[in-house]
Scaffold this active site. Structure first.
Site, PDB file in Angstrom:
ATOM      1  N   HIS A  17       0.802  -1.352  -0.014  1.00  0.00           N
ATOM      2  CA  HIS A  17      -0.155   0.052  -0.062  1.00  0.00           C
ATOM      3  C   HIS A  17       0.900   1.179   0.082  1.00  0.00           C
ATOM      4  CE1 HIS A  17      -3.097  -2.665   2.286  1.00  0.00           C
ATOM      5  NE2 HIS A  17      -3.465  -2.577   0.930  1.00  0.00           N
ATOM      6  N   LYS A  41     -15.584  -7.535   4.908  1.00  0.00           N
ATOM      7  CA  LYS A  41     -14.502  -7.825   5.691  1.00  0.00           C
ATOM      8  C   LYS A  41     -14.560  -7.322   7.035  1.00  0.00           C
ATOM      9  CE  LYS A  41     -11.032  -7.058   2.254  1.00  0.00           C
ATOM     10  NZ  LYS A  41     -10.048  -6.137   1.568  1.00  0.00           N
ATOM     11  N   SER A 128      -3.276  -7.670   3.347  1.00  0.00           N
ATOM     12  CA  SER A 128      -3.506  -7.312   4.746  1.00  0.00           C
ATOM     13  C   SER A 128      -4.003  -8.759   5.371  1.00  0.00           C
ATOM     14  CB  SER A 128      -4.582  -6.340   4.763  1.00  0.00           C
ATOM     15  OG  SER A 128      -4.224  -5.024   4.375  1.00  0.00           O
TER      16      SER A 128
HETATM   17  O1  PNS Z   1      -8.851  -2.819   0.438  1.00  0.00           O
HETATM   18  P1  PNS Z   1     -10.162  -3.114   0.035  1.00  0.00           P
HETATM   19  O2  PNS Z   1     -11.179  -3.787   1.111  1.00  0.00           O
HETATM   20  O3  PNS Z   1     -10.213  -3.978  -1.216  1.00  0.00           O
HETATM   21  O4  PNS Z   1     -11.203  -1.763  -0.396  1.00  0.00           O
HETATM   22  C1  PNS Z   1     -12.475  -1.753  -0.644  1.00  0.00           C
HETATM   23  C2  PNS Z   1     -13.075  -0.526  -0.695  1.00  0.00           C
HETATM   24  C3  PNS Z   1     -13.048   0.139   0.832  1.00  0.00           C
HETATM   25  C4  PNS Z   1     -12.503   0.750  -1.669  1.00  0.00           C
HETATM   26  C5  PNS Z   1     -14.469  -0.606  -1.154  1.00  0.00           C
HETATM   27  O5  PNS Z   1     -15.274  -1.503  -0.466  1.00  0.00           O
HETATM   28  C6  PNS Z   1     -15.451   0.677  -1.073  1.00  0.00           C
HETATM   29  O6  PNS Z   1     -15.263   1.695  -1.919  1.00  0.00           O
HETATM   30  N1  PNS Z   1     -16.077   0.769   0.047  1.00  0.00           N
HETATM   31  C7  PNS Z   1     -16.940   1.904   0.436  1.00  0.00           C
HETATM   32  C8  PNS Z   1     -18.314   1.846   0.032  1.00  0.00           C
HETATM   33  C9  PNS Z   1     -18.567   1.781  -1.376  1.00  0.00           C
HETATM   34  O7  PNS Z   1     -18.309   2.965  -2.100  1.00  0.00           O
HETATM   35  N2  PNS Z   1     -19.207   0.800  -2.018  1.00  0.00           N
HETATM   36  C10 PNS Z   1     -19.419   0.855  -3.489  1.00  0.00           C
HETATM   37  C11 PNS Z   1     -18.124   0.322  -4.257  1.00  0.00           C
HETATM   38  S1  PNS Z   1     -17.433  -1.592  -3.684  1.00  0.00           S
END
Ligand code: PNS
Length: 160
Positions: A17, A41, A128
């Protein structure tokens, strides 16, 4: 100069990251690391803790900032007035998941674009969840996460 948003759950932040955030800041001029919830998660650290930990890692990087957000990434993009989402790709296996998120975000906010940065091969195995697993069973993760993150993980473990 553009402001890129690098979103993720970062539970915890890994050296992979760090590479993507620095690269994004270097290429776009500024990078905001956005700590968001991934509904799929369960996290080890609270969002506030993650923000705090990540800030300590980038304390000397003037063009990298860190923020937490409760809600949709596209709403955070509007709040930050940014049209650039950056995500890292480690291998082809990441692509399907990333492509789905990118297309979903495109539908929600067509003015926003997702850019992918391929990681360095030395970080291609880093995740992670794997770091947490290695740590849980006593393995050495000092080459996988920044020192500040390792210290916080040890602290949390000693609290339990
Ligand atoms: O590091 P990750 O867990 O792969 O990140 C995923 C993340 C947090 C970027 C995604 O789940 C996200 O954008 N969450 C916020 C809610 C949202 O916008 N959801 C719609 C797109 S998945």
């Amino acid at each position: 100069m553009l402001k890129a948003v690098y979103p993720g759950s970062f539970d915890p932040l890994t050296n992979g990251h760090v590479y993507i955030a620095k690269r994004a800041a270097d290429i776009f001029g500024k990078c905001v690391i956005a700590v968001l919830d991934n509904s799929e998660k369960k996290s080890m650290f609270s969002k506030a803790e993650r923000v705090d930990m990540i800030r300590s890692v980038f304390k000397n990087d003037k063009n990298i900032s860190v923020a937490a957000y409760d809600g949709l990434l596209v709403d955070f993009m509007k709040k930050e007035k940014s049209r650039v989402i950056v995500r890292g790709l480690r291998a082809l296996s990441d692509f399907e998941y990333e492509f789905q998120i990118a297309q979903l975000n495109r539908q929600l906010a067509p003015e926003v674009e997702t850019f992918f940065i391929a990681t360095e091969p030395r970080f291609s195995f880093l995740a992670s969840h794997a770091v947490k697993d290695v740590f849980k069973w006593g393995g050495n993760i000092s080459d996988m996460v920044p020192q500040e993150i390792l210290e916080r993980m040890v602290k949390l473990q000693n609290k339990d």
